[in-house]
Design a protein around this motif. Structure first.
Motif, PDB file in Angstrom:
ATOM      1  N   TRP A 191       0.843  -1.188   0.000  1.00 47.41           N
ATOM      2  CA  TRP A 191       0.000   0.000   0.000  1.00 47.41           C
ATOM      3  C   TRP A 191       0.885   1.247   0.000  1.00 47.41           C
ATOM      4  O   TRP A 191       1.985   1.225   0.543  1.00 47.41           O
ATOM      5  CB  TRP A 191      -0.885   0.029   1.250  1.00 47.41           C
ATOM      6  N   TYR A 192       0.388   2.318  -0.588  1.00 50.39           N
ATOM      7  CA  TYR A 192       1.091   3.606  -0.596  1.00 50.39           C
ATOM      8  C   TYR A 192       0.247   4.629   0.148  1.00 50.39           C
ATOM      9  O   TYR A 192      -0.934   4.809  -0.181  1.00 50.39           O
ATOM     10  CB  TYR A 192       1.317   4.088  -2.031  1.00 50.39           C
ATOM     11  N   MET A 212       3.961  -2.478   3.646  1.00 47.08           N
ATOM     12  CA  MET A 212       3.613  -3.849   3.303  1.00 47.08           C
ATOM     13  C   MET A 212       2.821  -4.431   4.468  1.00 47.08           C
ATOM     14  O   MET A 212       3.322  -4.522   5.583  1.00 47.08           O
ATOM     15  CB  MET A 212       4.879  -4.680   3.060  1.00 47.08           C
ATOM     16  N   VAL A 213       1.577  -4.799   4.201  1.00 45.36           N
ATOM     17  CA  VAL A 213       0.699  -5.389   5.203  1.00 45.36           C
ATOM     18  C   VAL A 213       0.843  -6.903   5.112  1.00 45.36           C
ATOM     19  O   VAL A 213       0.561  -7.501   4.075  1.00 45.36           O
ATOM     20  CB  VAL A 213      -0.774  -4.964   4.955  1.00 45.36           C
ATOM     21  N   ALA A 253      -7.775   2.638   0.641  1.00 44.33           N
ATOM     22  CA  ALA A 253      -8.146   2.349   2.026  1.00 44.33           C
ATOM     23  C   ALA A 253      -8.083   3.656   2.805  1.00 44.33           C
ATOM     24  O   ALA A 253      -7.188   4.479   2.582  1.00 44.33           O
ATOM     25  CB  ALA A 253      -7.207   1.322   2.656  1.00 44.33           C
ATOM     26  N   ILE A 254      -9.035   3.848   3.692  1.00 42.74           N
ATOM     27  CA  ILE A 254      -9.020   4.983   4.608  1.00 42.74           C
ATOM     28  C   ILE A 254      -8.792   4.395   5.990  1.00 42.74           C
ATOM     29  O   ILE A 254      -9.547   3.529   6.453  1.00 42.74           O
ATOM     30  CB  ILE A 254     -10.338   5.775   4.550  1.00 42.74           C
ATOM     31  N   GLY A 304      -3.366   3.934  -1.160  1.00 40.73           N
ATOM     32  CA  GLY A 304      -3.721   3.475  -2.490  1.00 40.73           C
ATOM     33  C   GLY A 304      -2.826   2.336  -2.913  1.00 40.73           C
ATOM     34  O   GLY A 304      -1.713   2.174  -2.407  1.00 40.73           O
ATOM     35  N   LYS A 305      -3.329   1.530  -3.818  1.00 38.43           N
ATOM     36  CA  LYS A 305      -2.534   0.460  -4.413  1.00 38.43           C
ATOM     37  C   LYS A 305      -2.353   0.813  -5.877  1.00 38.43           C
ATOM     38  O   LYS A 305      -3.237   1.375  -6.517  1.00 38.43           O
ATOM     39  CB  LYS A 305      -3.249  -0.889  -4.325  1.00 38.43           C
ATOM     40  N   CYS A 306      -1.215   0.503  -6.406  1.00 42.73           N
ATOM     41  CA  CYS A 306      -0.989   0.725  -7.830  1.00 42.73           C
ATOM     42  C   CYS A 306       0.066  -0.248  -8.317  1.00 42.73           C
ATOM     43  O   CYS A 306       0.825  -0.810  -7.541  1.00 42.73           O
ATOM     44  CB  CYS A 306      -0.554   2.161  -8.112  1.00 42.73           C
TER      45      CYS A 306
END
Length: 153
Positions: free
Chosen positions: A37-38, A62-63, A127-128, A146-148
């Motif tokens: 995730w960013y 990184m989750v 994600a919030i 955000g994911k990208c």
């Protein structure tokens, strides 16, 4: 996309005001939340944070869900988006609670336990996340993740 960003920004502002009744993502699935995730947005109600807003950069995390239900969150600074050999990282252990989507962790920086709530996510794009801590007063922080698919050159 612009409407989605405005909606997310407004949600972030509203969450800052409605600290008392923050609810996690309904039917939160930590396995679907796993991955890279960013953090692309941040709202924080600490006045001491204001001078640092202009220095805020995108950070990557990184989750990594653990078998016991906890989550390891490894964070890198904005300069490490491509994970070069000079990158520094920090691992946070988010401990599960009785409520899916709600975690707690001990902040060695503040010597306090902080609460983390995944408020909203579609698992693939955004994600919030709401962070709460009580020190000399209550502090809350809302992050937009955000994911990208990024290509490092």
């Amino acid at each position: 996309m612009r409407i989605a960003l405005v909606t997310i920004a407004m949600t972030m502002l509203l969450l800052q005001e409605v600290k008392a009744d923050i609810q996690p993502q309904k039917n939160f699935d930590v396995q679907r939340f796993a991955g890279k995730w960013y953090r692309v947005g941040l709202a924080y109600d600490s006045l001491s944070f204001a001078p640092y807003r202009s220095k805020l950069t995108i950070s990557m995390g990184m989750v990594d869900p653990q078998p016991n239900g906890d989550v390891n969150m490894t964070m890198w600074t904005g300069r490490c988006v491509c994970l070069s050999t000079s990158c520094k990282s920090k691992v946070y252990v988010y401990e599960k609670t009785d409520t899916p989507g709600v975690f707690s962790y001990f902040s060695s920086r503040h010597n306090k336990v902080k609460d983390i709530t995944v408020v909203d996510t579609n698992y693939t794009e955004y994600a919030i996340v709401f962070k709460f801590k009580k020190m000399n007063r209550e502090y809350s922080q809302v992050s937009l993740y955000g994911k990208c698919v990024c290509v490092c050159v």
